[in-house]
Write an enzyme that holds these catalytic residues in place. Structure first.
Site, mmCIF file in Angstrom:
data_model
loop_
_atom_site.group_PDB
_atom_site.id
_atom_site.type_symbol
_atom_site.label_atom_id
_atom_site.label_comp_id
_atom_site.label_asym_id
_atom_site.label_seq_id
_atom_site.Cartn_x
_atom_site.Cartn_y
_atom_site.Cartn_z
ATOM 1 N N GLU A 128 3.211 -7.913 -5.453
ATOM 2 C CA GLU A 128 3.784 -8.335 -4.163
ATOM 3 C C GLU A 128 4.164 -9.821 -4.147
ATOM 4 O O GLU A 128 3.790 -10.572 -3.245
ATOM 5 C CB GLU A 128 2.804 -7.973 -3.031
ATOM 6 C CG GLU A 128 2.500 -6.471 -3.036
ATOM 7 C CD GLU A 128 1.602 -6.010 -1.907
ATOM 8 O OE1 GLU A 128 1.094 -6.855 -1.149
ATOM 9 O OE2 GLU A 128 1.394 -4.782 -1.793
ATOM 10 N N GLU A 233 2.404 3.629 -6.683
ATOM 11 C CA GLU A 233 1.445 3.822 -5.593
ATOM 12 C C GLU A 233 1.952 4.811 -4.540
ATOM 13 O O GLU A 233 1.850 4.606 -3.350
ATOM 14 C CB GLU A 233 1.133 2.478 -4.908
ATOM 15 C CG GLU A 233 0.693 1.383 -5.856
ATOM 16 C CD GLU A 233 0.276 0.108 -5.147
ATOM 17 O OE1 GLU A 233 0.093 0.150 -3.923
ATOM 18 O OE2 GLU A 233 0.111 -0.928 -5.815
HETATM 19 C C1 XIL Z 1 -5.263 -1.127 -0.875
HETATM 20 C C2 XIL Z 1 -6.403 -0.135 -1.057
HETATM 21 O O1 XIL Z 1 -5.896 1.187 -1.021
HETATM 22 C C3 XIL Z 1 -7.428 -0.350 0.039
HETATM 23 O O2 XIL Z 1 -8.550 0.487 -0.196
HETATM 24 C C4 XIL Z 1 -7.854 -1.803 0.056
HETATM 25 O O3 XIL Z 1 -8.716 -2.002 1.134
HETATM 26 C C5 XIL Z 1 -6.650 -2.720 0.189
HETATM 27 O O4 XIL Z 1 -5.733 -2.474 -0.865
HETATM 28 N N1 XIL Z 1 -0.491 -2.345 -2.188
HETATM 29 C C6 XIL Z 1 -1.311 -2.514 -3.275
HETATM 30 C C7 XIL Z 1 -2.682 -1.960 -3.272
HETATM 31 O O5 XIL Z 1 -0.875 -3.021 -4.326
HETATM 32 O O6 XIL Z 1 -3.593 -2.747 -4.013
HETATM 33 C C8 XIL Z 1 -3.208 -1.782 -1.856
HETATM 34 O O7 XIL Z 1 -4.398 -1.003 -1.968
HETATM 35 C C9 XIL Z 1 -2.176 -1.051 -1.002
HETATM 36 C C10 XIL Z 1 -0.905 -1.820 -0.927
#
Ligand code: XIL
Length: 312
Positions: A128, A233
């Site tokens: 990000e 994701e």
């Molecule tokens: C999220 C997890 O799913 C949660 O459990 C945690 O509390 C916060 O992070 N983008 C990403 C991930 O790259 O690392 C994030 O994951 C969701 C958004």
């Protein structure tokens, strides 16, 4: 029952983010994870705040257990995430000098990547990096170190494990968006400077009623930069309550994203952000939305599970 892993051609990585709490406490979670996926991503336990809650005192246990589970089940491990604006340990201070912050970041990347050298096939080196408008996100890293932190992070990770595939990962870049255009320019610029950005991850946190424009075309234009691409994701949230019609729409979007990845030769992996509605960040992060995964809260396959298998 038919499984994603069973249906996947041998060269296709079908992965999921793993909730380490359930991995360690729920046998049905473990058996579904082993049966349906040939790749895993730690949802949390390889993030900096999880690994080094206290300066210099690393807690490798949960991450090591996930790596061991993956090795025991013939699953590839995708490391997530070395540099991010979130999940930074509280002791990493904004008041430090840039030189000190840079050294601490260097040590973090080198320590973590070295430990898992040969066990992790890919890393989200920078997660990000972009703001919504396509400019560089004003994270502690950009503010204190300047844009050079990106090149540093990739070079340090490459030194620590020359064989790992190094990804830059982001969201809102899945279709032909302005943010995707900005990411394309950033990756082209970094590679023109010899920075080892070798992959681009598209998080793909989608809403069932929002089909990104031209996913395959977008993946292809990144591939044309000479990098691998990956869906990293994927989840498809529904406005609650879920209905049979919404679940069909969800299944179609899951299938559409997989179809795009399979259509692009450089798409190296297709990873879900969790596989069961019993453990999904969507519940907390998107109020009013949920039911985003391919298995329901009782680990029964949903229409999206079948639509992915039909696509494989
Ligand atoms: C999220 C997890 O799913 C949660 O459990 C945690 O509390 C916060 O992070 N983008 C990403 C991930 O790259 O690392 C994030 O994951 C969701 C958004």
């Amino acid at each position: 029952r038919p499984t994603l892993r069973g249906a996947a051609p041998s060269n296709v990585r079908i992965g999921t983010a793993v909730d380490s709490r359930l991995l360690e406490t729920d046998p049905r979670y473990r058996s579904t994870l082993a049966a349906d996926f040939n790749a895993v991503t730690p949802e949390y336990v390889m993030k900096w705040a999880a690994l080094e809650p206290t300066p210099g005192r690393y807690d490798w246990e949960a991450a090591d257990r996930l790596v061991a589970f993956a090795e025991a089940n013939g699953q590839a491990v995708y490391g997530h995430a070395l540099v991010w604006h979130s999940s930074v340990p509280a002791w990493v201070s904004e008041s430090w000098s840039p030189a000190r912050l840079r050294e601490v970041l260097h040590k973090h990347i080198t320590t973590v990547v070295s430990r898992y050298r040969g066990k992790v096939w890919a890393w989200d080196v920078v997660n990000e990096a972009l703001a919504e408008n396509g400019s560089l996100r004003q994270s502690i890293w950009l503010r204190k170190l300047g844009p050079g932190y990106l090149a540093d992070a990739f070079r340090w990770a490459h030194e620590a494990d020359p064989d790992a595939r190094l990804f830059i990962n982001d969201y809102g870049t899945e279709g032909r968006t302005k943010k995707a255009d900005a990411l394309w320019r950033l990756v082209r610029q970094l590679r023109s400077q010899g920075v080892p950005v070798q992959g681009v991850g598209f998080q793909s946190h989608l809403r069932a009623d929002q089909d990104p424009t031209d996913i395959a075309g977008n993946l292809r234009r990144f591939g044309a930069l000479g990098v691998a691409v990956a869906v990293t994701e994927l989840d498809v949230r529904l406005q609650l309550p879920a209905t049979p019609e919404k679940l069909v729409g969800q299944a179609l979007l899951y299938q559409h994203v997989l179809e795009a990845c399979l259509a692009v030769p450089t798409c190296e992996s297709f990873t879900l952000w969790g596989f069961t509605d019993a453990s999904s960040w969507v519940t907390y992060h998107y109020p009013g939305y949920g039911a985003a995964c391919v298995f329901d809260t009782d680990l029964k396959p949903k229409p999206a599970h079948a639509s992915l298998i039909a696509e494989l």
